[in-house]
Motif scaffolding. Structure first.
Motif, short mmCIF file in Angstrom:
data_model
loop_
_atom_site.label_atom_id
_atom_site.label_comp_id
_atom_site.label_asym_id
_atom_site.label_seq_id
_atom_site.Cartn_x
_atom_site.Cartn_y
_atom_site.Cartn_z
N MET A 11 28.63 -11.77 63.75
CA MET A 11 27.92 -12.33 64.90
C MET A 11 26.81 -11.39 65.36
O MET A 11 25.70 -11.83 65.66
CB MET A 11 28.91 -12.57 66.05
CG MET A 11 28.26 -13.04 67.32
SD MET A 11 28.23 -14.81 67.51
CE MET A 11 29.92 -15.26 67.30
N GLN A 12 27.11 -10.09 65.39
CA GLN A 12 26.09 -9.13 65.83
C GLN A 12 24.93 -9.07 64.83
O GLN A 12 23.77 -8.93 65.23
CB GLN A 12 26.70 -7.74 66.01
CG GLN A 12 25.75 -6.74 66.65
CD GLN A 12 25.39 -7.14 68.08
OE1 GLN A 12 26.25 -7.31 68.92
NE2 GLN A 12 24.09 -7.29 68.36
N HIS B 219 29.78 -1.55 72.13
CA HIS B 219 28.78 -1.50 71.08
C HIS B 219 28.20 -0.10 70.90
O HIS B 219 28.19 0.69 71.82
CB HIS B 219 27.63 -2.47 71.41
CG HIS B 219 27.99 -3.89 71.17
ND1 HIS B 219 28.75 -4.61 72.06
CD2 HIS B 219 27.70 -4.73 70.16
CE1 HIS B 219 28.91 -5.85 71.59
NE2 HIS B 219 28.29 -5.94 70.44
N GLN C 61 17.96 -12.36 65.10
CA GLN C 61 17.21 -13.13 66.11
C GLN C 61 16.33 -12.20 66.95
O GLN C 61 15.18 -12.51 67.22
CB GLN C 61 18.16 -13.92 67.01
CG GLN C 61 18.74 -15.13 66.33
CD GLN C 61 19.67 -15.92 67.25
OE1 GLN C 61 20.18 -15.40 68.25
NE2 GLN C 61 19.89 -17.18 66.91
N THR C 62 16.89 -11.06 67.36
CA THR C 62 16.15 -10.09 68.16
C THR C 62 14.89 -9.63 67.43
O THR C 62 13.83 -9.49 68.03
CB THR C 62 17.04 -8.86 68.48
OG1 THR C 62 18.15 -9.31 69.25
CG2 THR C 62 16.29 -7.79 69.23
N GLN D 54 24.78 1.93 68.65
CA GLN D 54 23.43 1.61 68.22
C GLN D 54 23.09 2.34 66.94
O GLN D 54 23.57 3.44 66.68
CB GLN D 54 22.41 2.00 69.28
CG GLN D 54 22.46 1.11 70.50
CD GLN D 54 21.28 1.36 71.42
OE1 GLN D 54 20.66 2.42 71.40
NE2 GLN D 54 20.97 0.38 72.25
N LYS E 226 36.54 -7.12 75.79
CA LYS E 226 35.12 -6.99 75.45
C LYS E 226 34.98 -5.89 74.40
O LYS E 226 35.55 -4.83 74.54
CB LYS E 226 34.34 -6.63 76.72
CG LYS E 226 32.86 -6.66 76.54
CD LYS E 226 32.27 -7.68 77.48
CE LYS E 226 30.77 -7.58 77.47
NZ LYS E 226 30.15 -8.63 76.72
N LYS F 267 23.77 -11.57 63.12
CA LYS F 267 22.96 -12.75 63.43
C LYS F 267 22.12 -12.51 64.68
O LYS F 267 20.93 -12.86 64.72
CB LYS F 267 23.85 -13.98 63.60
CG LYS F 267 24.48 -14.45 62.30
CD LYS F 267 25.43 -15.61 62.52
CE LYS F 267 26.12 -15.98 61.22
NZ LYS F 267 27.10 -17.07 61.40
N GLU F 268 22.74 -11.92 65.70
CA GLU F 268 22.00 -11.64 66.94
C GLU F 268 20.86 -10.66 66.68
O GLU F 268 19.76 -10.82 67.21
CB GLU F 268 22.95 -11.09 68.01
CG GLU F 268 23.86 -12.13 68.60
CD GLU F 268 24.84 -11.56 69.62
OE1 GLU F 268 24.56 -10.49 70.21
OE2 GLU F 268 25.90 -12.19 69.82
N ASN F 269 21.12 -9.63 65.87
CA ASN F 269 20.07 -8.65 65.57
C ASN F 269 18.92 -9.28 64.80
O ASN F 269 17.75 -8.94 65.02
CB ASN F 269 20.65 -7.45 64.82
CG ASN F 269 21.48 -6.55 65.72
OD1 ASN F 269 21.36 -6.58 66.94
ND2 ASN F 269 22.35 -5.76 65.12
N LEU G 100 19.22 -1.14 67.12
CA LEU G 100 20.02 -2.35 67.03
C LEU G 100 21.46 -2.02 67.37
O LEU G 100 21.95 -0.95 67.04
CB LEU G 100 19.95 -2.93 65.62
CG LEU G 100 18.56 -3.34 65.12
CD1 LEU G 100 18.63 -3.74 63.66
CD2 LEU G 100 18.00 -4.48 65.96
N ARG G 101 22.11 -2.99 67.99
CA ARG G 101 23.51 -2.79 68.37
C ARG G 101 24.42 -3.18 67.22
O ARG G 101 24.09 -4.02 66.40
CB ARG G 101 23.84 -3.65 69.58
CG ARG G 101 23.11 -3.22 70.83
CD ARG G 101 23.13 -4.26 71.93
NE ARG G 101 24.29 -5.13 71.93
CZ ARG G 101 25.02 -5.41 73.00
NH1 ARG G 101 24.72 -4.92 74.16
NH2 ARG G 101 26.04 -6.23 72.91
#
Length: 192
Positions: free
Chosen positions: A86-87, A6, A93-94, A8, A3, A89-91, A21-22
């Protein structure tokens, strides 16, 4: 599969001010520090709103997210490391940001294949990898475009002659600079 831990970062201004944001803990990933980002965006002031922005070598995306928060029309993030991409893209979206895209791949390849004009470009490649010069050489920019560059203090880049340096600061470890593409590049006239 191990894993990834992360870290911030905090957006320091604009619509998402103080949002955290992570970003993944990856060797060599060093988000632009808050105080440096504050200086850079003070330099840019009203030059971000409505801009088309390229965040090459995005890493944590600190500069691109800051630009989005301050009203950039669009941001393209380029990031080679899969976990970092990937992170990003996630951020996005968040934050509910639909005016940005992440390209997961080599920034130098993208720059040579996509000679698109941007109003503002952030170039902060990993230190010690000799990526800055080829990235600068690959950029196709229109007059008036702004370019922010962060590089290690030991590096002596050859900046294009038609880039006017507007601002420059440094620490013991790195330089950060802001350039503008000149309206009329200097023309060399050969004597007869």
């Amino acid at each position: 599969m191990s894993k990834i831990s992360h870290h911030q970062l905090r957006i320091i201004g604009g619509e998402w001010r103080s949002r955290r944001l992570r970003f993944p803990a990856i060797d060599g990933l060093r988000p632009t520090m808050d105080r440096v980002r504050e200086t850079v965006f003070n330099w840019l002031q009203h030059d971000v709103e409505g801009c088309r922005v390229l965040d090459a070598f995005a890493g944590s995306g600190a500069l691109g997210f800051e630009a989005l928060s301050r009203g950039a029309k669009e941001v393209v993030f380029l990031e080679k490391h899969p976990a970092a991409a990937m992170q990003l893209k996630e951020n996005l979206q968040t934050l509910g940001a639909s005016n940005a895209q992440v390209w997961a791949g080599d920034a130098l390849i993208w720059l040579t294949q996509n000679p698109e004009p941007f109003d503002l470009v952030f170039l902060d490649p990993p230190f010690g990898k000799n990526l800055l010069q080829p990235a600068m050489d690959s950029l196709q920019l229109l007059p008036g475009a702004l370019i922010y560059i962060e590089h290690e203090a030991t590096l002596k880049p050859q900046f294009p002659s038609h880039w006017d340096e507007l601002k420059c600061k440094n620490t013991k470890e790195f330089y950060f600079r802001l350039f503008e593409v000149a309206e009329h590049p200097a023309i060399t006239v050969k004597p007869d």
